[in-house]
Enzyme design. Sequence first.
Site, PDB file in Angstrom:
ATOM      1  N   ASP A 126       6.932  -1.760   2.450  1.00 55.35           N
ATOM      2  CA  ASP A 126       7.552  -1.069   3.587  1.00 55.35           C
ATOM      3  C   ASP A 126       8.076  -1.091   4.031  1.00 55.35           C
ATOM      4  OD1 ASP A 126       4.426  -0.511   3.528  1.00 55.35           O
ATOM      5  OD2 ASP A 126       3.967  -2.838   3.421  1.00 55.35           O
ATOM      6  N   ASP A 145       2.036   4.586   6.980  1.00 59.45           N
ATOM      7  CA  ASP A 145       1.184   4.238   7.693  1.00 59.45           C
ATOM      8  C   ASP A 145       1.634   4.287   9.388  1.00 59.45           C
ATOM      9  OD1 ASP A 145       0.709   1.881   5.982  1.00 59.45           O
ATOM     10  OD2 ASP A 145       2.401   0.534   6.803  1.00 59.45           O
TER      11      ASP A 145
END
Length: 171
Positions: A126, A145
């Site tokens: 991330d 995401d």
Amino acid sequence: MQKSFWRTLVFLLVIFVAVASDQITKALAKAYLVPGETIHVVGDLFVLMYAENEGAFLGLGANLPPLVRSWVLVILPTVLLVVFIVALFLREKNPPLVHVLTMASIVGGGISNLYDRIFYDGRVIDFMNFGIGPVFRTGILNVADLWITFGAIILILLGGKSSSSSGEKNA
């Protein structure tokens, strides 16, 4: 038959673009971002920071025992992705293009995050954070995401409308 072929092709193309865009941006994040460092790109609205997430959304499940975490974060999502694909193409012969696009974005994002979990010892890379000030912020997330989130939002906004209710005729 022709319409079904093109919808399948669009489905596969969107999945490819979702996976490629996510994996390329993760590779760039891994190559250029230093863990613990924060880069403010657009003031406080968009921030880059490298993180490896062992859990799901916002790190949920990161503290589960490894075997349970594998089941919850690899096996279950894999089954759900297969169910999504089967449901999309078995529910209707020619699903509306908007359904094909939204489901492909969800599946593509899911495949890319699953790829990370399988090949990076259960972790997902991330690197993005959005928000205003210290209170109204997202967690640290990645491009996969975003694909999943936008696809899910559009799917929810559609409210499960079928092609017959959207004015499209099945050929």
